[in-house]
Design an enzyme around this catalytic site. Structure first.
Site, PDB file in Angstrom:
ATOM      1  N   THR A 131     -10.056 -10.488 -18.257  1.00  0.00           N
ATOM      2  CA  THR A 131     -10.327  -9.105 -17.870  1.00  0.00           C
ATOM      3  C   THR A 131      -9.064  -8.281 -18.039  1.00  0.00           C
ATOM      4  O   THR A 131      -7.962  -8.813 -17.899  1.00  0.00           O
ATOM      5  CB  THR A 131     -10.821  -9.014 -16.407  1.00  0.00           C
ATOM      6  OG1 THR A 131     -10.962  -7.631 -16.052  1.00  0.00           O
ATOM      7  CG2 THR A 131      -9.868  -9.673 -15.423  1.00  0.00           C
ATOM      8  N   ARG A 132      -9.235  -6.990 -18.334  1.00  0.00           N
ATOM      9  CA  ARG A 132      -8.079  -6.094 -18.380  1.00  0.00           C
ATOM     10  C   ARG A 132      -8.105  -5.121 -17.188  1.00  0.00           C
ATOM     11  O   ARG A 132      -7.298  -4.202 -17.125  1.00  0.00           O
ATOM     12  CB  ARG A 132      -8.028  -5.331 -19.706  1.00  0.00           C
ATOM     13  CG  ARG A 132      -7.826  -6.247 -20.909  1.00  0.00           C
ATOM     14  CD  ARG A 132      -7.257  -5.529 -22.116  1.00  0.00           C
ATOM     15  NE  ARG A 132      -7.333  -6.358 -23.316  1.00  0.00           N
ATOM     16  CZ  ARG A 132      -6.418  -7.277 -23.655  1.00  0.00           C
ATOM     17  NH1 ARG A 132      -5.385  -7.492 -22.876  1.00  0.00           N
ATOM     18  NH2 ARG A 132      -6.575  -7.985 -24.764  1.00  0.00           N
ATOM     19  N   ASN A 133      -9.055  -5.316 -16.267  1.00  0.00           N
ATOM     20  CA  ASN A 133      -9.131  -4.483 -15.060  1.00  0.00           C
ATOM     21  C   ASN A 133      -8.106  -5.023 -14.050  1.00  0.00           C
ATOM     22  O   ASN A 133      -8.281  -6.117 -13.506  1.00  0.00           O
ATOM     23  CB  ASN A 133     -10.558  -4.534 -14.511  1.00  0.00           C
ATOM     24  CG  ASN A 133     -10.732  -3.701 -13.256  1.00  0.00           C
ATOM     25  OD1 ASN A 133      -9.838  -3.618 -12.425  1.00  0.00           O
ATOM     26  ND2 ASN A 133     -11.906  -3.103 -13.124  1.00  0.00           N
ATOM     27  N   LYS A 171      -9.349  -6.180 -10.628  1.00  0.00           N
ATOM     28  CA  LYS A 171     -10.017  -7.491 -10.653  1.00  0.00           C
ATOM     29  C   LYS A 171      -8.997  -8.618 -10.740  1.00  0.00           C
ATOM     30  O   LYS A 171      -9.141  -9.648 -10.092  1.00  0.00           O
ATOM     31  CB  LYS A 171     -10.934  -7.595 -11.877  1.00  0.00           C
ATOM     32  CG  LYS A 171     -12.234  -6.844 -11.787  1.00  0.00           C
ATOM     33  CD  LYS A 171     -13.050  -7.261 -13.006  1.00  0.00           C
ATOM     34  CE  LYS A 171     -14.317  -6.494 -13.177  1.00  0.00           C
ATOM     35  NZ  LYS A 171     -15.044  -6.936 -14.382  1.00  0.00           N
ATOM     36  N   ASP A 195     -18.222 -10.150 -14.577  1.00  0.00           N
ATOM     37  CA  ASP A 195     -18.927  -8.893 -14.836  1.00  0.00           C
ATOM     38  C   ASP A 195     -19.575  -8.499 -13.525  1.00  0.00           C
ATOM     39  O   ASP A 195     -20.245  -9.310 -12.874  1.00  0.00           O
ATOM     40  CB  ASP A 195     -19.974  -9.014 -15.951  1.00  0.00           C
ATOM     41  CG  ASP A 195     -20.340  -7.622 -16.469  1.00  0.00           C
ATOM     42  OD1 ASP A 195     -19.439  -6.909 -16.945  1.00  0.00           O
ATOM     43  OD2 ASP A 195     -21.521  -7.235 -16.361  1.00  0.00           O
ATOM     44  N   SER A 196     -19.343  -7.279 -13.118  1.00  0.00           N
ATOM     45  CA  SER A 196     -19.731  -6.897 -11.768  1.00  0.00           C
ATOM     46  C   SER A 196     -20.128  -5.436 -11.727  1.00  0.00           C
ATOM     47  O   SER A 196     -19.923  -4.699 -12.685  1.00  0.00           O
ATOM     48  CB  SER A 196     -18.563  -7.171 -10.814  1.00  0.00           C
ATOM     49  OG  SER A 196     -17.369  -6.617 -11.319  1.00  0.00           O
ATOM     50  N   LYS A 246     -12.157  -8.483   2.714  1.00  0.00           N
ATOM     51  CA  LYS A 246     -13.067  -8.233   1.591  1.00  0.00           C
ATOM     52  C   LYS A 246     -13.351  -9.534   0.845  1.00  0.00           C
ATOM     53  O   LYS A 246     -14.506  -9.857   0.560  1.00  0.00           O
ATOM     54  CB  LYS A 246     -12.484  -7.173   0.639  1.00  0.00           C
ATOM     55  CG  LYS A 246     -13.438  -6.873  -0.522  1.00  0.00           C
ATOM     56  CD  LYS A 246     -12.942  -5.827  -1.499  1.00  0.00           C
ATOM     57  CE  LYS A 246     -13.883  -5.741  -2.709  1.00  0.00           C
ATOM     58  NZ  LYS A 246     -13.411  -4.864  -3.772  1.00  0.00           N
ATOM     59  N   HIS A 275     -18.907 -10.023  -3.192  1.00  0.00           N
ATOM     60  CA  HIS A 275     -19.622 -10.564  -4.348  1.00  0.00           C
ATOM     61  C   HIS A 275     -18.680 -11.398  -5.214  1.00  0.00           C
ATOM     62  O   HIS A 275     -19.024 -12.479  -5.680  1.00  0.00           O
ATOM     63  CB  HIS A 275     -20.215  -9.395  -5.149  1.00  0.00           C
ATOM     64  CG  HIS A 275     -19.235  -8.285  -5.465  1.00  0.00           C
ATOM     65  ND1 HIS A 275     -18.379  -7.766  -4.529  1.00  0.00           N
ATOM     66  CD2 HIS A 275     -18.938  -7.640  -6.626  1.00  0.00           C
ATOM     67  CE1 HIS A 275     -17.614  -6.839  -5.081  1.00  0.00           C
ATOM     68  NE2 HIS A 275     -17.947  -6.751  -6.361  1.00  0.00           N
TER      69      HIS A 275
HETATM   70  P1  ITT Z   1     -13.470  -5.979 -17.602  1.00  0.00           P
HETATM   71  O1  ITT Z   1     -14.721  -5.826 -18.408  1.00  0.00           O
HETATM   72  O2  ITT Z   1     -12.209  -5.980 -18.422  1.00  0.00           O
HETATM   73  O3  ITT Z   1     -13.509  -7.158 -16.666  1.00  0.00           O
HETATM   74  P2  ITT Z   1     -14.404  -3.555 -16.280  1.00  0.00           P
HETATM   75  O4  ITT Z   1     -13.833  -2.632 -15.246  1.00  0.00           O
HETATM   76  O5  ITT Z   1     -14.945  -2.919 -17.544  1.00  0.00           O
HETATM   77  O6  ITT Z   1     -13.311  -4.685 -16.647  1.00  0.00           O
HETATM   78  P3  ITT Z   1     -17.105  -4.373 -15.493  1.00  0.00           P
HETATM   79  O7  ITT Z   1     -17.742  -3.984 -16.766  1.00  0.00           O
HETATM   80  O8  ITT Z   1     -17.472  -5.692 -14.862  1.00  0.00           O
HETATM   81  O9  ITT Z   1     -15.515  -4.431 -15.598  1.00  0.00           O
HETATM   82  O10 ITT Z   1     -17.388  -3.198 -14.450  1.00  0.00           O
HETATM   83  C1  ITT Z   1     -17.111  -3.378 -13.116  1.00  0.00           C
HETATM   84  C2  ITT Z   1     -17.230  -2.044 -12.387  1.00  0.00           C
HETATM   85  O11 ITT Z   1     -18.063  -2.215 -11.236  1.00  0.00           O
HETATM   86  C3  ITT Z   1     -15.873  -1.610 -11.859  1.00  0.00           C
HETATM   87  O12 ITT Z   1     -15.195  -0.795 -12.780  1.00  0.00           O
HETATM   88  C4  ITT Z   1     -16.241  -0.889 -10.582  1.00  0.00           C
HETATM   89  O13 ITT Z   1     -16.631   0.421 -10.882  1.00  0.00           O
HETATM   90  C5  ITT Z   1     -17.453  -1.660 -10.100  1.00  0.00           C
HETATM   91  N1  ITT Z   1     -17.045  -2.749  -9.179  1.00  0.00           N
HETATM   92  C6  ITT Z   1     -17.057  -4.090  -9.460  1.00  0.00           C
HETATM   93  N2  ITT Z   1     -16.548  -4.792  -8.423  1.00  0.00           N
HETATM   94  C7  ITT Z   1     -16.215  -3.884  -7.498  1.00  0.00           C
HETATM   95  C8  ITT Z   1     -15.620  -3.995  -6.218  1.00  0.00           C
HETATM   96  O14 ITT Z   1     -15.240  -5.162  -5.730  1.00  0.00           O
HETATM   97  N3  ITT Z   1     -15.421  -2.881  -5.531  1.00  0.00           N
HETATM   98  C9  ITT Z   1     -15.782  -1.680  -6.034  1.00  0.00           C
HETATM   99  N4  ITT Z   1     -16.317  -1.483  -7.230  1.00  0.00           N
HETATM  100  C10 ITT Z   1     -16.542  -2.582  -7.962  1.00  0.00           C
END
Ligand code: ITT
Length: 212
Positions: free
Chosen positions: A19-21, A24, A84-85, A189, A194
């Site tokens: 992941t680049r988030n 996360k 993926d979340s 948290k 999740h």
């Molecule tokens: P990667 O694909 O690189 O992992 P991304 O941010 O694009 O990063 P996702 O497509 O899985 O990841 O989107 C996840 C989004 O869902 C994230 O940007 C938040 O907006 C939301 N989200 C997921 N988990 C969360 C959490 O624990 N708390 C709040 N929002 C969350």
């Protein structure tokens, strides 16, 4: 195949966080760091700047988590783990769902949560139910795959509250709480989230595979 600086092969057991988030990555390091996986190095994708981003074309969290983990395992030749979340709002038929990260068209977390609040408008408390959803996937260098799910149920607040976490945390109130997850501290948290549920289950699966 793209190798990490220093070479992957010379080192012990490694796992690439696909992941680049950055939010996360922080949560995954915390959750997997205490999941009893032994002497395991968690390597971020920043060690692999040339690995391209993956188009998240799947219709489900599982499909997208597997897409990301497969792409990074193939590019690095290492065990890759992906998340993926997103937020599923019952009054919006489960949306933003897999579109959570780009719900307001790529304008970022604040714009995303403001749009969701506007879309649910003055929907009464009893119909503001929602859940945070997470699929956690692991893909081994030989292509074997594992995927598990985690969920946190709750409801949407009327105003954003709190500064911890990321994404939709300021508007999500877990069942049994009167605070948003942005008002939770990190350990609190992780214990119910999740992502915590999914990645602890994935750690169990990895232990099972490694013990065979
Ligand atoms: P990667 O694909 O690189 O992992 P991304 O941010 O694009 O990063 P996702 O497509 O899985 O990841 O989107 C996840 C989004 O869902 C994230 O940007 C938040 O907006 C939301 N989200 C997921 N988990 C969360 C959490 O624990 N708390 C709040 N929002 C969350």
């Amino acid at each position: 195949m793209i190798d990490a600086p220093g070479g992957a092969a010379a080192q012990g057991r490694r796992l690439i966080l696909a992941t680049r988030n950055v939010h996360k990555i922080v949560e995954l390091r915390r959750i997997l760091g205490v999941a009893g996986l032994g002497d395991l190095r968690l390597v971020g994708l920043d060690a692999y700047p040339d690995v391209p981003d993956v188009a998240e074309t799947g219709a489900t969290f599982e499909a997208n988590a597997l897409l990301k983990a497969h792409a990074v395992a193939a590019a690095t030749g290492e065990l890759a783990v992906a998340d993926d979340s997103g937020l599923a709002v019952d009054a919006l038929n489960g949306m933003p769902g897999v579109l959570s990260a780009r719900w307001a068209g790529g304008l970022g977390d604040e714009a995303n949560l403001r749009l969701v609040l506007a879309q649910v408008g003055d929907v009464p408390d009893e119909r503001r139910s929602a859940s945070f959803e997470c699929a956690a996937a692991a893909v081994f260098p030989d292509g074997r795959e594992l995927v598990v799910r985690g969920r946190l149920v709750g409801k949407l607040s009327r105003q954003p509250r709190g500064t911890n976490g990321f994404g939709y945390d300021p508007i999500f109130v877990p069942e049994g709480s009167d605070r948003t997850t942005a008002e939770f501290d990190a350990d609190e948290k992780d214990a119910i989230s999740h992502r915590g549920v999914a990645f602890r289950a994935l750690a169990d699966e990895l232990r099972r595979v490694w013990s065979q």
